[in-house]
Design a protein around this motif. Structure first.
Motif, PDB file in Angstrom:
ATOM      1  N   PRO A  60       0.801  -1.230   0.000  1.00  0.00           N
ATOM      2  CA  PRO A  60       0.000   0.000   0.000  1.00  0.00           C
ATOM      3  C   PRO A  60       0.832   1.278   0.000  1.00  0.00           C
ATOM      4  CG  PRO A  60      -0.855  -1.547   1.609  1.00  0.00           C
ATOM      5  CD  PRO A  60       0.406  -2.138   1.064  1.00  0.00           C
ATOM      6  N   ASP A  61       1.999   1.276   0.658  1.00  0.00           N
ATOM      7  CA  ASP A  61       2.847   2.470   0.661  1.00  0.00           C
ATOM      8  C   ASP A  61       3.298   2.824  -0.754  1.00  0.00           C
ATOM      9  OD1 ASP A  61       2.746   3.173   3.268  1.00  0.00           O
ATOM     10  OD2 ASP A  61       4.704   2.336   3.805  1.00  0.00           O
ATOM     11  N   ASP A  62       3.654   1.822  -1.540  1.00  0.00           N
ATOM     12  CA  ASP A  62       4.073   2.066  -2.916  1.00  0.00           C
ATOM     13  C   ASP A  62       2.925   2.630  -3.738  1.00  0.00           C
ATOM     14  OD1 ASP A  62       6.556   1.136  -2.272  1.00  0.00           O
ATOM     15  OD2 ASP A  62       6.349  -0.781  -3.314  1.00  0.00           O
ATOM     16  N   ILE A  63       1.729   2.116  -3.516  1.00  0.00           N
ATOM     17  CA  ILE A  63       0.564   2.602  -4.250  1.00  0.00           C
ATOM     18  C   ILE A  63       0.323   4.071  -3.930  1.00  0.00           C
ATOM     19  CG2 ILE A  63      -1.938   2.384  -4.501  1.00  0.00           C
ATOM     20  CD1 ILE A  63      -1.548  -0.643  -4.073  1.00  0.00           C
ATOM     21  N   ARG A  64       0.428   4.438  -2.656  1.00  0.00           N
ATOM     22  CA  ARG A  64       0.238   5.839  -2.270  1.00  0.00           C
ATOM     23  C   ARG A  64       1.291   6.737  -2.916  1.00  0.00           C
ATOM     24  NH1 ARG A  64       0.643   5.213   3.357  1.00  0.00           N
ATOM     25  NH2 ARG A  64      -0.549   3.337   3.522  1.00  0.00           N
ATOM     26  N   GLN A  65       2.525   6.280  -2.945  1.00  0.00           N
ATOM     27  CA  GLN A  65       3.597   7.077  -3.553  1.00  0.00           C
ATOM     28  C   GLN A  65       3.381   7.234  -5.060  1.00  0.00           C
ATOM     29  OE1 GLN A  65       7.205   5.102  -2.430  1.00  0.00           O
ATOM     30  NE2 GLN A  65       7.308   6.110  -0.436  1.00  0.00           N
ATOM     31  N   ILE A  66       2.919   6.192  -5.703  1.00  0.00           N
ATOM     32  CA  ILE A  66       2.648   6.271  -7.134  1.00  0.00           C
ATOM     33  C   ILE A  66       1.523   7.256  -7.410  1.00  0.00           C
ATOM     34  CG2 ILE A  66       1.737   4.974  -9.112  1.00  0.00           C
ATOM     35  CD1 ILE A  66       3.311   2.536  -7.976  1.00  0.00           C
ATOM     36  N   LYS A  67       0.461   7.204  -6.607  1.00  0.00           N
ATOM     37  CA  LYS A  67      -0.651   8.149  -6.776  1.00  0.00           C
ATOM     38  C   LYS A  67      -0.188   9.577  -6.533  1.00  0.00           C
ATOM     39  CE  LYS A  67      -4.504   5.080  -5.794  1.00  0.00           C
ATOM     40  NZ  LYS A  67      -5.610   4.774  -4.897  1.00  0.00           N
ATOM     41  N   TYR A  68       0.653   9.789  -5.533  1.00  0.00           N
ATOM     42  CA  TYR A  68       1.169  11.126  -5.235  1.00  0.00           C
ATOM     43  C   TYR A  68       1.981  11.655  -6.413  1.00  0.00           C
ATOM     44  CZ  TYR A  68       4.079  14.787  -3.273  1.00  0.00           C
ATOM     45  OH  TYR A  68       4.734  15.978  -3.069  1.00  0.00           O
ATOM     46  N   MET A  69       2.873  10.821  -6.960  1.00  0.00           N
ATOM     47  CA  MET A  69       3.699  11.254  -8.087  1.00  0.00           C
ATOM     48  C   MET A  69       2.842  11.531  -9.320  1.00  0.00           C
ATOM     49  SD  MET A  69       6.677  11.603  -6.956  1.00  0.00           S
ATOM     50  CE  MET A  69       7.508  11.910  -8.484  1.00  0.00           C
ATOM     51  N   LYS A  70       1.804  10.730  -9.518  1.00  0.00           N
ATOM     52  CA  LYS A  70       0.907  10.938 -10.645  1.00  0.00           C
ATOM     53  C   LYS A  70       0.187  12.275 -10.512  1.00  0.00           C
ATOM     54  CE  LYS A  70      -2.811   8.483 -13.039  1.00  0.00           C
ATOM     55  NZ  LYS A  70      -3.663   7.299 -12.989  1.00  0.00           N
TER      56      LYS A  70
END
Length: 89
Positions: A56-66
């Protein structure tokens, strides 16, 4: 290499093994460990569709960068339009 590390390596290479993309020592290693980890790898693949899901942490970081990327694109588009209008008037 402990059992947990062997399992992680097996899962990482499992898709390539099934597609016949491995050669030499790697192929032999996968064949040796298939009886031990093969059933679990197949179950994981069926449950997740395409393999292991990211944490989940990676998913949040990907959404933030997007969101950040889209925001910057929008900012530069607005800035370009403003500069074009300002230049011609």
């Amino acid at each position: 290499m402990n059992n947990k590390e062997r399992k992680a390596v097996f899962f990482d290479l499992y898709d390539l093994y099934k597609e016949g993309e491995l050669e030499g020592g790697t192929l032999q290693w996968m064949k040796e460990h298939e009886p031990e980890f093969g059933a679990e790898a197949e179950n994981r693949k069926r449950q997740n569709g395409h393999g292991i899901k990211p944490p989940p942490d990676d998913i949040r970081q990907i959404k933030y960068m997007k969101c950040l990327t889209y925001g910057l694109y929008g900012f530069f588009i607005v800035l370009s339009i403003w500069m074009t209008v300002w230049f011609y008037f």
